[in-house]
Enzyme design. Structure first.
Site, PDB file in Angstrom:
ATOM      1  CG  ASP A 120      -1.808   1.194   1.317  1.00 44.19           C
ATOM      2  OD1 ASP A 120      -2.166   1.750   0.260  1.00 44.19           O
ATOM      3  OD2 ASP A 120      -2.156   1.598   2.442  1.00 44.19           O
ATOM      4  CD  GLU A 151      -4.873   0.705  -2.149  1.00 44.81           C
ATOM      5  OE1 GLU A 151      -5.366  -0.227  -1.520  1.00 44.81           O
ATOM      6  OE2 GLU A 151      -4.774   1.869  -1.721  1.00 44.81           O
ATOM      7  CG  ASP A 208      -0.577   3.106   6.202  1.00 47.34           C
ATOM      8  OD1 ASP A 208      -1.307   3.597   5.330  1.00 47.34           O
ATOM      9  OD2 ASP A 208      -0.140   3.744   7.168  1.00 47.34           O
TER      10      ASP A 208
END
Length: 161
Positions: A7, A67, A139
């Protein structure tokens, strides 16, 4: 198969490593890569690259997923996120891994069932999917969700004729 989910963020990049054996998923490790906002941008990006290389060296993933960037209302924030994401894609590619890339809404839908799920819902679902996991913040939870999404997509691709 060992999978790494990421992420991206310039200040904090979440990472999560899972093992996929057939339809069974298990937690290996997760954490956050943090850079110092007082440092110049180039140094922060270099530090992010070094920390990611260490995670890859420690866990030796065979697959990875990142992501995708979403557009913030602040163009500067979006640009910095894009630069961090570029460093992450480079680090994964340098390790010889072709990364999967998933939109945030797709990850949330794959893990929670709703594309607009809140971070708390993602965290709760990760805890259910990976029993006993201790998640190192939102996260890291998002990164584990990215890894799980990639595991599901790889499994679906293997089942197709």
């Amino acid at each position: 198969m060992i999978l790494l989910g990421l992420d991206p963020g310039l200040g904090t990049t979440g990472w999560g490593v899972i093992r996929a054996e057939g339809n069974r998923l298990s937690h290996v490790a997760n954490g956050r890569l943090k850079t110092d906002s007082a440092e110049p941008l180039a140094r922060r990006l270099s530090h992010l690259d070094s920390m990611l290389a260490a995670v890859i060296a420690d866990h030796q993933p065979q697959a990875a997923a990142v992501e995708e960037v979403f557009v913030n209302t602040n163009p500067q924030s979006t640009l910095k996120l894009g630069q961090a994401r570029g460093v992450i894609l480079l680090g994964v590619a340098r390790a010889g891994i072709e990364p999967g890339e998933y939109a945030s809404r797709l990850v949330k839908k794959a893990v929670v069932g709703v594309g607009g799920a809140e971070k708390v819902q993602v965290h709760a679902m990760i805890a259910r999917l990976l029993p006993g996991v201790v998640i190192d913040g939102p996260d890291a939870a998002d990164a584990l969700a990215v890894a799980i999404t990639h595991a599901h997509h790889l499994a679906s691709a293997r089942r197709r004729p």
